[in-house]
Enzyme design. Structure first.
Site, mmCIF file in Angstrom:
data_model
loop_
_atom_site.group_PDB
_atom_site.id
_atom_site.type_symbol
_atom_site.label_atom_id
_atom_site.label_comp_id
_atom_site.label_asym_id
_atom_site.label_seq_id
_atom_site.Cartn_x
_atom_site.Cartn_y
_atom_site.Cartn_z
ATOM 1 N N PRO A 281 2.173 3.736 -72.360
ATOM 2 C CG PRO A 281 0.662 5.267 -73.261
ATOM 3 C CD PRO A 281 1.447 4.965 -72.033
ATOM 4 C CG ASP A 458 4.844 8.042 -71.971
ATOM 5 O OD1 ASP A 458 3.726 7.716 -72.412
ATOM 6 O OD2 ASP A 458 5.043 8.353 -70.784
ATOM 7 C CG HIS A 459 1.430 7.144 -78.490
ATOM 8 N ND1 HIS A 459 1.346 8.440 -78.936
ATOM 9 C CD2 HIS A 459 1.061 6.366 -79.534
ATOM 10 C CE1 HIS A 459 0.953 8.448 -80.190
ATOM 11 N NE2 HIS A 459 0.773 7.203 -80.590
ATOM 12 N NE ARG A 460 2.072 8.084 -69.775
ATOM 13 C CZ ARG A 460 2.526 7.998 -68.529
ATOM 14 N NH1 ARG A 460 1.670 7.870 -67.518
ATOM 15 N NH2 ARG A 460 3.826 8.053 -68.287
ATOM 16 C CB VAL A 462 6.371 11.354 -77.555
ATOM 17 C CG1 VAL A 462 7.057 11.506 -78.910
ATOM 18 C CG2 VAL A 462 7.221 11.955 -76.443
#
Length: 488
Positions: A281, A458-460, A462
């Site tokens: 994501p 990577d929003h998982r 960060v």
């Protein structure tokens, strides 16, 4: 006794590749560590050496084959002394044969080596005056691409290795040019991309001129069309501004097309990009750094670096800024292990540099950049760029990156949304710096050199705050270049 030479282990995670070129022939005598085939893996192109010396008795692979570790490449006769003796015994008869063939220079002795060009080169002088309308016209037309390369054929020594890197060899195959007929203009006679393009353009001009003369002859026109279809690039380069297309000529329902098998590297890039797009994501932050002072320092130091053979660009400063910011923001330098639900923090900083090559996007990694000075980074960057141009980049250099920088500024453009290079968790795209009016702290408007930055993450793993703090640190270093010069 015949010994089988097999494809060795090419490195961790690489168990197969495609044969680009076989560099030896049956009957050749090879020495230990002599390169025998060129293989393209999903990471790089490598030349594979033989582990045994002797006479090549059989070749088990050909261009286009997909082979795996342990596949038999060639068979060699291991008894080197016997091979040498046998080879010397065969030499006198071979030497006795050419005198018989010398009085008669026709095709029998000529086709295999490059000397095929000289007879062709004599055809055009006979064509212009007397023989234009008659039947021989199609023959010069079909052989017309040869004249431009005929003069250079004598320059390349017969039997000597062709001085060209893997990327150049691949490009030559794509546009249908025989490297053995080209005299390189590069250092030490090395063949460059421009040398190949020159031959392609010369070939297109030589085919178009005879076609005009033989316009009344339908056979001549067909011959020219056929030659252009086989060459591919010649047909495209005859149109002003057109780019030579690789692959084989074909057609679909709407017109002519060119079809090329995707290279191993292109297949890997496609797979990695799909993996990143479907699993990560991604969020992108955009910002600008005022690099006016940095650019002034860089320009003031260019001459000193040039004396050492190094071209000083903004990249060493960007790499150093990112490296120091990664030490302050360890989560950006980590990776996320989905299977084990773990965060892996890297205690080393290896910055990968995305390089646009003829074969696709390649990302060599510079090691421990947080511990290097600006001059050391500049030198490593120059060495890596040289290896990339010459196709000498090792597969080890493509591994171990913890963060990637993509520099679009050398081509143009400002902002973009780069795709994260998994298993890394962030990537920084640098656009082209441009002068903009900026309101300074004293409310005065000044013209400043601004560098556009795009950080995808990577929003998982960060969050937006972590990404913003990292990008702020990068900008602070770029806007205070003295801190970079003083950093350990």
């Amino acid at each position: 006794m015949a010994i089988e030479v097999k494809l060795p282990d090419l490195g961790e995670g690489i168990d197969s590749g495609d044969v680009l070129e076989v560099l030896v022939s049956e009957g050749d005598t090879v020495t230990v560590d002599q390169n025998i085939i060129e293989v393209e893996t999903d990471k790089a192109t490598v030349e594979v050496p033989t582990s045994h010396a002797g006479k090549v008795t059989k070749i088990h692979v050909k261009s286009g084959d997909s082979i795996s570790t342990g596949s038999v490449l060639i068979s060699v006769e291991a008894d080197a002394s016997a091979t040498d003796a046998a080879f010397e015994e065969k030499t006198p008869p071979a030497a006795a044969t050419p005198p018989a063939a010398e009085p008669t220079p026709p095709a029998p002795a000529t086709p295999p080596p490059t000397p095929a060009a000289p007879p062709v080169a004599q055809a055009p002088p006979a064509t212009p005056a007397p023989v234009v309308p008659t039947a021989p016209a199609p023959t010069p037309v079909a052989a017309a691409p040869a004249p431009p390369v005929a003069p250079t054929a004598s320059v390349t020594p017969t039997g000597s290795p062709i001085p060209a890197g893997p990327a150049i060899r691949r490009f030559a195959r794509e546009v249908g040019v025989d490297l053995a007929t080209i005299a390189g203009s590069g250092t030490g006679g090395r063949i460059t991309r421009d040398d190949i393009l020159r031959v392609v353009k010369a070939g297109s001009h030589s085919t178009s001129a005879p076609a005009a003369k033989a316009a009344p002859s339908a056979g001549a026109v067909a011959a020219v069309a056929g030659a252009a279809a086989v060459a591919g690039a010649a047909a495209a380069s005859s149109i002003e501004g057109a780019v030579a297309l690789p692959g084989e000529a074909s057609a679909d329902a709407w017109g002519p097309v060119s079809i090329e098998k995707a290279s191993k590297i292109r297949q890997t890039i496609a797979s990695k990009m799909h993996e990143s797009w479907s699993t990560v994501p991604r969020v992108t932050n955009f910002d600008d750094a005022d690099v006016t002072d940095l650019d002034r320092i860089r320009k003031g130091s260019k001459a000193d670096y040039a004396e050492k053979g190094i071209k000083l660009t903004s990249m060493p400063f960007i790499i150093k800024s990112v490296s120091l910011a990664l030490r302050r923001n360890p989560l950006i330098n980590a990776s996320y292990d989905v299977a084990n639900k773990q965060v892996i923090y890297k205690q080393y900083v290896n910055v990968g540099i995305a390089v646009d090559t003829d074969r696709g996007l390649v990302v060599p990694a510079l090691r421990n950049t947080d511990q290097l000075s600006i001059s050391e980074i500049a030198r490593d960057l120059a060495t890596t760029a040289s290896d990339m141009r010459n196709g000498k980049i090792s597969m080890e250099a493509l591994r171990g990156g913890t963060f990637t920088i993509s520099n679009m500024g050398s081509i143009g453009g400002t902002y973009s949304t780069p795709i994260v290079n998994t298993p890394e968790v962030a990537i920084l795209l640098v656009g082209r710096s441009r002068k903009l009016p900026v309101v300074m702290d004293d409310d005065q408007v000044a013209v400043r050199l601004m560098m556009p930055l795009s950080l995808s993450y990577d929003h998982r793993l960060v969050d937006g705050g972590t990404a913003a703090r990292f990008l702020n640190d990068v900008i602070d270093y770029l806007e205070s270049p003295s801190r970079l010069l003083m950093a350990p």
